[in-house]
Design a protein around this motif. Structure first.
Motif, PDB file in Angstrom:
ATOM      1  N   ILE A 206       0.837  -1.203   0.000  1.00  0.00           N
ATOM      2  CA  ILE A 206       0.000   0.000   0.000  1.00  0.00           C
ATOM      3  C   ILE A 206       0.872   1.254   0.000  1.00  0.00           C
ATOM      4  O   ILE A 206       0.601   2.212  -0.740  1.00  0.00           O
ATOM      5  N   ARG A 207       1.915   1.271   0.826  1.00  0.00           N
ATOM      6  CA  ARG A 207       2.789   2.453   0.888  1.00  0.00           C
ATOM      7  C   ARG A 207       3.447   2.719  -0.460  1.00  0.00           C
ATOM      8  O   ARG A 207       3.570   3.878  -0.893  1.00  0.00           O
ATOM      9  N   ALA A 208       3.857   1.658  -1.156  1.00  0.00           N
ATOM     10  CA  ALA A 208       4.492   1.836  -2.468  1.00  0.00           C
ATOM     11  C   ALA A 208       3.492   2.374  -3.485  1.00  0.00           C
ATOM     12  O   ALA A 208       3.828   3.247  -4.305  1.00  0.00           O
ATOM     13  N   ILE A 209       2.261   1.864  -3.448  1.00  0.00           N
ATOM     14  CA  ILE A 209       1.224   2.376  -4.356  1.00  0.00           C
ATOM     15  C   ILE A 209       0.941   3.837  -4.057  1.00  0.00           C
ATOM     16  O   ILE A 209       0.804   4.670  -4.971  1.00  0.00           O
ATOM     17  N   GLU A 210       0.854   4.164  -2.771  1.00  0.00           N
ATOM     18  CA  GLU A 210       0.554   5.543  -2.364  1.00  0.00           C
ATOM     19  C   GLU A 210       1.636   6.501  -2.836  1.00  0.00           C
ATOM     20  O   GLU A 210       1.359   7.648  -3.213  1.00  0.00           O
ATOM     21  N   ARG A 211       2.874   6.035  -2.862  1.00  0.00           N
ATOM     22  CA  ARG A 211       3.980   6.868  -3.346  1.00  0.00           C
ATOM     23  C   ARG A 211       3.982   6.977  -4.867  1.00  0.00           C
ATOM     24  O   ARG A 211       4.698   7.809  -5.426  1.00  0.00           O
ATOM     25  N   GLY A 212       3.224   6.123  -5.526  1.00  0.00           N
ATOM     26  CA  GLY A 212       3.208   6.129  -6.985  1.00  0.00           C
ATOM     27  C   GLY A 212       4.469   5.563  -7.586  1.00  0.00           C
ATOM     28  O   GLY A 212       4.792   5.840  -8.749  1.00  0.00           O
ATOM     29  N   ASP A 213       5.179   4.743  -6.814  1.00  0.00           N
ATOM     30  CA  ASP A 213       6.450   4.167  -7.252  1.00  0.00           C
ATOM     31  C   ASP A 213       6.190   2.758  -7.794  1.00  0.00           C
ATOM     32  O   ASP A 213       6.105   1.789  -7.027  1.00  0.00           O
ATOM     33  N   ALA A 214       6.065   2.634  -9.108  1.00  0.00           N
ATOM     34  CA  ALA A 214       5.733   1.344  -9.722  1.00  0.00           C
ATOM     35  C   ALA A 214       6.822   0.307  -9.501  1.00  0.00           C
ATOM     36  O   ALA A 214       6.528  -0.878  -9.274  1.00  0.00           O
ATOM     37  N   ASP A 215       8.094   0.724  -9.569  1.00  0.00           N
ATOM     38  CA  ASP A 215       9.194  -0.227  -9.381  1.00  0.00           C
ATOM     39  C   ASP A 215       9.201  -0.780  -7.959  1.00  0.00           C
ATOM     40  O   ASP A 215       9.359  -1.988  -7.746  1.00  0.00           O
ATOM     41  N   LEU A 216       9.022   0.103  -6.992  1.00  0.00           N
ATOM     42  CA  LEU A 216       9.010  -0.315  -5.596  1.00  0.00           C
ATOM     43  C   LEU A 216       7.800  -1.211  -5.313  1.00  0.00           C
ATOM     44  O   LEU A 216       7.910  -2.215  -4.601  1.00  0.00           O
ATOM     45  N   ALA A 217       6.663  -0.840  -5.885  1.00  0.00           N
ATOM     46  CA  ALA A 217       5.448  -1.630  -5.685  1.00  0.00           C
ATOM     47  C   ALA A 217       5.606  -3.030  -6.280  1.00  0.00           C
ATOM     48  O   ALA A 217       5.206  -4.022  -5.672  1.00  0.00           O
ATOM     49  N   GLU A 218       6.189  -3.105  -7.470  1.00  0.00           N
ATOM     50  CA  GLU A 218       6.401  -4.413  -8.105  1.00  0.00           C
ATOM     51  C   GLU A 218       7.347  -5.271  -7.272  1.00  0.00           C
ATOM     52  O   GLU A 218       7.109  -6.465  -7.074  1.00  0.00           O
ATOM     53  N   LYS A 219       8.399  -4.656  -6.770  1.00  0.00           N
ATOM     54  CA  LYS A 219       9.365  -5.389  -5.941  1.00  0.00           C
ATOM     55  C   LYS A 219       8.694  -5.939  -4.689  1.00  0.00           C
ATOM     56  O   LYS A 219       8.912  -7.087  -4.299  1.00  0.00           O
ATOM     57  N   ALA A 220       7.840  -5.117  -4.056  1.00  0.00           N
ATOM     58  CA  ALA A 220       7.135  -5.550  -2.841  1.00  0.00           C
ATOM     59  C   ALA A 220       6.168  -6.688  -3.146  1.00  0.00           C
ATOM     60  O   ALA A 220       6.028  -7.640  -2.361  1.00  0.00           O
ATOM     61  N   MET A 221       5.487  -6.612  -4.287  1.00  0.00           N
ATOM     62  CA  MET A 221       4.528  -7.652  -4.653  1.00  0.00           C
ATOM     63  C   MET A 221       5.236  -8.981  -4.948  1.00  0.00           C
ATOM     64  O   MET A 221       4.772 -10.050  -4.525  1.00  0.00           O
ATOM     65  N   ILE A 222       6.342  -8.917  -5.672  1.00  0.00           N
ATOM     66  CA  ILE A 222       7.077 -10.140  -5.992  1.00  0.00           C
ATOM     67  C   ILE A 222       7.556 -10.819  -4.712  1.00  0.00           C
ATOM     68  O   ILE A 222       7.419 -12.040  -4.548  1.00  0.00           O
ATOM     69  N   LYS A 223       8.100 -10.037  -3.787  1.00  0.00           N
ATOM     70  CA  LYS A 223       8.568 -10.607  -2.516  1.00  0.00           C
ATOM     71  C   LYS A 223       7.421 -11.287  -1.773  1.00  0.00           C
ATOM     72  O   LYS A 223       7.568 -12.396  -1.258  1.00  0.00           O
ATOM     73  N   HIS A 224       6.274 -10.627  -1.762  1.00  0.00           N
ATOM     74  CA  HIS A 224       5.095 -11.150  -1.066  1.00  0.00           C
ATOM     75  C   HIS A 224       4.598 -12.456  -1.695  1.00  0.00           C
ATOM     76  O   HIS A 224       4.348 -13.443  -0.998  1.00  0.00           O
ATOM     77  N   LEU A 225       4.490 -12.483  -3.015  1.00  0.00           N
ATOM     78  CA  LEU A 225       3.943 -13.659  -3.690  1.00  0.00           C
ATOM     79  C   LEU A 225       4.919 -14.826  -3.707  1.00  0.00           C
ATOM     80  O   LEU A 225       4.508 -15.988  -3.618  1.00  0.00           O
ATOM     81  N   GLU A 226       6.201 -14.544  -3.830  1.00  0.00           N
ATOM     82  CA  GLU A 226       7.183 -15.630  -3.806  1.00  0.00           C
ATOM     83  C   GLU A 226       7.214 -16.294  -2.437  1.00  0.00           C
ATOM     84  O   GLU A 226       7.364 -17.514  -2.329  1.00  0.00           O
ATOM     85  N   ARG A 227       7.035 -15.516  -1.369  1.00  0.00           N
ATOM     86  CA  ARG A 227       7.000 -16.113  -0.036  1.00  0.00           C
ATOM     87  C   ARG A 227       5.742 -16.956   0.167  1.00  0.00           C
ATOM     88  O   ARG A 227       5.786 -18.035   0.751  1.00  0.00           O
ATOM     89  N   SER A 228       4.609 -16.453  -0.327  1.00  0.00           N
ATOM     90  CA  SER A 228       3.343 -17.117  -0.042  1.00  0.00           C
ATOM     91  C   SER A 228       3.014 -18.252  -1.009  1.00  0.00           C
ATOM     92  O   SER A 228       2.094 -19.027  -0.749  1.00  0.00           O
ATOM     93  N   ARG A 229       3.751 -18.397  -2.109  1.00  0.00           N
ATOM     94  CA  ARG A 229       3.390 -19.416  -3.096  1.00  0.00           C
ATOM     95  C   ARG A 229       3.483 -20.824  -2.525  1.00  0.00           C
ATOM     96  O   ARG A 229       2.795 -21.735  -2.979  1.00  0.00           O
TER      97      ARG A 229
END
Length: 238
Positions: A206-229
């Motif tokens: 959410i914080r990355a989306i709020e900042r409008g930082d697409a690269d940071l948001a993508e990095k956060a999402m990948i980390k989240h999904l790779e852990r939870s897969r």
């Protein structure tokens, strides 16, 4: 000169009725929300028996073109991305249940898809979108201790990220993939603190989306999904 056999295949009556009714829907003669003609009307119009009409109606319903309710006339459905994708829901689950490779492919496809969705969200999210994401995160926090509710709230969070794109096809694909994966989600180990990792990662997203930082948001999402897969597995392989 040899003669090639080309037998003429005789159509079932219900197939012919189906084709005619489908044409009425495709041409707009019958529109979304309209009641289909009654069985008696169709029997008289086409000169066929009730079984042929009912088989044709069931075929239309199977294609997602009409909705059949007990005691009421069938109704023409509005075709949406969601209703189209819903037609492959059962075959998709059957495919996944019989193949660990298919499940792994779905996990990878979901990560690939959500990388794009999170970038869209980071560039398009409004303050209202951010507020809704925080409300969904709060809902998930309130679900601690209830595995089913926690997983449902998790799905809502990811589904909403896809909805921020404004593209109903993206939203429908997201909902479908999440639904298929839910069938193979192992029990959440509530007492291990694993759910707290999910909440922290959602906050980071959410914080990355709020900042409008697409690269940071993508990095956060990948980390989240790779852990939870690893939480998804075929029955018997948990």
């Amino acid at each position: 000169m040899s003669v090639v056999s080309e037998p003429i295949v005789r159509k079932k009556l219900s197939d012919e009725v189906f084709a005619r009714l489908k044409t009425m829907i495709e041409t707009g003669e019958l529109k979304a929300g309209d009641d289909m003609p009654s069985e008696r009307e169709l029997m008289e119009r086409y000169g066929v028996g009730r079984p042929a009409i009912r088989e044709a109606m069931q075929a239309l319903a199977g294609k997602g073109l009409v909705e059949i309710s007990q005691g009421e006339r069938a109704k023409v459905l509005r075709i949406t991305a969601e209703s189209i994708i819903r037609q492959v829901d059962l075959p998709a689950k059957l495919m996944l249940s019989g193949s660990s490779d298919s499940l792994e492919h779905l996990k990878s496809a979901r990560i690939f898809f959500e990388r794009g969705m999170i970038r869209e969200a980071a560039t398009k999210a409004t303050p209202e979108h951010i507020a809704e994401l925080r409300a969904l995160l709060d809902k998930q926090k309130q679900s601690l201790g209830d595995a089913d509710a926690f997983i449902d709230a998790d799905m809502e969070f990811h589904q909403y990220i896809a909805q921020i794109s404004g593209n109903p096809i993206f939203a429908a694909v997201s909902g479908a993939m999440l639904g298929w994966l839910k069938s193979y989600h192992t029990e959440m180990l509530i007492w291990t603190g694993r759910e707290n990792f999910t909440l922290a990662e959602h906050e980071e997203i959410i914080r990355a989306i709020e900042r409008g930082d697409a690269d940071l948001a993508e990095k956060a999402m990948i980390k989240h999904l790779e852990r939870s897969r690893a939480l998804y597995a075929l029955k018997g392989q948990k």
